[in-house]
Write a protein that holds these residues in place. Structure first.
Motif, PDB file in Angstrom:
ATOM      1  N   ASP A 132       0.800  -1.219   0.000  1.00  0.00           N
ATOM      2  CA  ASP A 132       0.000   0.000   0.000  1.00  0.00           C
ATOM      3  C   ASP A 132       0.836   1.273   0.000  1.00  0.00           C
ATOM      4  O   ASP A 132       0.309   2.363   0.190  1.00  0.00           O
ATOM      5  CB  ASP A 132      -0.928   0.007   1.215  1.00  0.00           C
ATOM      6  N   SER A 192      -4.138  -1.642   8.581  1.00  0.00           N
ATOM      7  CA  SER A 192      -4.103  -2.515   7.401  1.00  0.00           C
ATOM      8  C   SER A 192      -2.859  -3.406   7.437  1.00  0.00           C
ATOM      9  O   SER A 192      -2.900  -4.572   7.051  1.00  0.00           O
ATOM     10  CB  SER A 192      -4.160  -1.710   6.106  1.00  0.00           C
ATOM     11  N   GLU A 244       1.452   3.286   4.632  1.00  0.00           N
ATOM     12  CA  GLU A 244       0.361   2.341   4.889  1.00  0.00           C
ATOM     13  C   GLU A 244      -0.133   2.491   6.324  1.00  0.00           C
ATOM     14  O   GLU A 244       0.657   2.550   7.259  1.00  0.00           O
ATOM     15  CB  GLU A 244       0.861   0.906   4.680  1.00  0.00           C
TER      16      GLU A 244
END
Length: 109
Positions: free
Chosen positions: A7, A15, A11
């Protein structure tokens, strides 16, 4: 060294934690929820010390917890869910391999 993840470099922690938990759960499924450890000194292999007692462990979600002690390798296999192969009584004449039909050039007469 670049530490970017799927990501990106920013990030969110939640997550990342979710991905970590999924990875850990997948690893636990591969390794199983039950383990057996040989108690005693020397070799740890079941075929070397089949009569040695074994410590039975089970995964409780956070750590390996002691469930009990098996007296030998047979009881430990039952705990792990291994089913012994069926014993088949075969006559001596049935143990020899048979030749198939035909004469075949490779066969000597």
């Amino acid at each position: 060294m670049d530490h970017t993840d799927a990501d990106g470099p920013d990030e969110p922690l939640d997550s990342w934690a979710a991905r970590r938990d999924e990875r850990r759960a997948a690893h636990r499924e591969i390794t199983g929820h039950r383990r057996v450890v040989v108690l005693g000194e020397g070799a740890r292999a079941a075929h070397v010390t089949p009569d040695a007692p074994r410590l039975l462990l089970e995964w409780d979600g956070t750590a390996w917890a002691t469930v009990g002690v098996a007296q030998d390798a047979g009881q430990a296999r039952e705990f792990l869910g291994h089913v012994p192969p069926p014993v088949v009584d075969v006559e001596a004449s049935d143990r020899q391999p048979r030749l198939g039909k035909g004469t075949g050039r490779h066969r000597r007469i």
